[in-house]
Each structure stands twice: as structure tokens, then as C-alpha cells.
Design a protein around this motif. Structure first.
Motif, PDB file in Angstrom:
ATOM      1  N   SER A  72      17.195  91.408  16.196  1.00 49.62           N
ATOM      2  CA  SER A  72      18.411  90.745  16.673  1.00 49.62           C
ATOM      3  C   SER A  72      19.360  91.698  17.401  1.00 49.62           C
TER       4      SER A  72
ATOM      5  N   GLN B  21      21.897  87.914  25.095  1.00 50.32           N
ATOM      6  CA  GLN B  21      23.083  87.134  24.746  1.00 50.32           C
ATOM      7  C   GLN B  21      22.830  85.634  24.870  1.00 50.32           C
ATOM      8  N   GLU B  22      22.049  85.225  25.860  1.00 55.86           N
ATOM      9  CA  GLU B  22      21.749  83.801  26.060  1.00 55.86           C
ATOM     10  C   GLU B  22      20.973  83.226  24.863  1.00 55.86           C
TER      11      GLU B  22
ATOM     12  N   ARG C 270      20.541  75.345  17.236  1.00 51.24           N
ATOM     13  CA  ARG C 270      21.035  75.650  15.888  1.00 51.24           C
ATOM     14  C   ARG C 270      21.742  74.446  15.278  1.00 51.24           C
TER      15      ARG C 270
ATOM     16  N   VAL D 236      22.788  77.405  20.932  1.00 50.46           N
ATOM     17  CA  VAL D 236      23.759  76.751  20.051  1.00 50.46           C
ATOM     18  C   VAL D 236      23.324  75.318  19.761  1.00 50.46           C
TER      19      VAL D 236
ATOM     20  N   GLU E 263      34.348  86.211   9.630  1.00 52.10           N
ATOM     21  CA  GLU E 263      33.159  85.368   9.586  1.00 52.10           C
ATOM     22  C   GLU E 263      32.900  84.909   8.157  1.00 52.10           C
TER      23      GLU E 263
ATOM     24  N   LYS F  34      21.300  84.452  21.797  1.00 53.35           N
ATOM     25  CA  LYS F  34      22.232  84.486  20.665  1.00 53.35           C
ATOM     26  C   LYS F  34      23.263  83.364  20.743  1.00 53.35           C
ATOM     27  N   THR F  35      23.944  83.265  21.877  1.00 51.48           N
ATOM     28  CA  THR F  35      25.104  82.380  21.938  1.00 51.48           C
ATOM     29  C   THR F  35      25.089  81.410  23.112  1.00 51.48           C
ATOM     30  N   GLY F  36      23.983  81.349  23.843  1.00 48.04           N
ATOM     31  CA  GLY F  36      23.895  80.452  24.988  1.00 48.04           C
ATOM     32  C   GLY F  36      23.945  78.988  24.570  1.00 48.04           C
ATOM     33  N   GLU F  37      24.218  78.130  25.534  1.00 48.12           N
ATOM     34  CA  GLU F  37      24.367  76.695  25.277  1.00 48.12           C
ATOM     35  C   GLU F  37      23.128  76.092  24.606  1.00 48.12           C
TER      36      GLU F  37
END
Length: 122
Positions: free
Chosen positions: A55, A60-61, A72, A69, A113, A63-66
């Protein structure tokens, strides 16, 4: 255990009853489509199966890309559906309708967090 509790935070208080329940295994087919989408997403961004657990170097895409997300959220919704099914099998009460919403667990101005807003939103 409440977030602000210090050691032994992970252990229940003396005299409290604890019940751990495991339901029937969920068929792997339930996850096949989201797993396939995840694998495609990783492949598109050069993060192949040989990088599982890496990880630190995940794009980044991924990990947190549209799309990440969305996947998830979909996976979490399915897990919650299975938990609700188990609650019903055990004859437990229905969960609060807001329990499935991310907003339920966020506090205004949250900086740490994992800190939840359960007490403030119920």
C-alpha cells in the motif's frame, strides 16, 4: 469500547457480557463482480497482483480515486447487508437506518482517523 478509553481499551469492563457470533460463510460469488472491478482498476494503474500488500506504493487513483471509493462503498454495503441478515436470523432488533451512512460516523471538524460521531448523531 469507547474511543477515549485508555488501557485496557480492547477488553470489556469487568462484569459485562460479551457475545461473539459467526454466521454462515458468504458465497464467494457475492464478491466476484466487485473483486473483478478492483483487479481491473489496479491493472489499469499498474498495480498488479504481485504488489498485494504494497500500500505504500499504491497509485493515488487506486487509493482515493472515484472508482476505488465507489468499490469500497459497494463492498461495505454488501457486508452490512450480510450483518443485517445475521441480526435477523438471531432475532435481534433492526439497526438504526442511519447506521449504514458514512455521515453517521463522522464528526464535524474531525481530524483523527477512526473517531466516530455515534454519540452525537444518534
Amino acid at each position: 469500547m469507547h474511543e477515549s478509553r485508555r488501557f485496557p481499551r480492547l477488553l470489556p469492563r469487568v462484569g459485562k457480557n460479551v457475545k461473539v457470533v459467526f454466521g454462515k460463510p458468504v458465497d464467494a460469488a457475492r464478491w466476484k463482480d466487485v473483486r473483478g472491478e478492483w483487479e481491473k482498476l489496479c491493472e489499469v494503474h499498474g498495480f498488479g497482483k504481485d504488489r498485494v500488500g504494497d500500500s505504500q506504493n499504491m497509485p493515488q487513483e487506486v487509493k482515493t480515486g472515484e472508482d476505488a471509493v465507489r468499490l469500497r462503498i459497494e463492498t461495505t454495503a454488501r457486508v452490512r447487508e450480510e450483518v443485517v441478515r445475521l441480526r435477523r436470523e438471531l432475532g435481534w432488533s433492526e439497526e438504526e437506518p442511519t447506521a449504514k451512512l458514512v455521515e453517521t460516523y463522522k464528526e464535524v471538524g474531525m481530524t483523527k482517523e477512526g473517531k466516530t460521531a455515534w454519540k452525537t448523531n444518534v
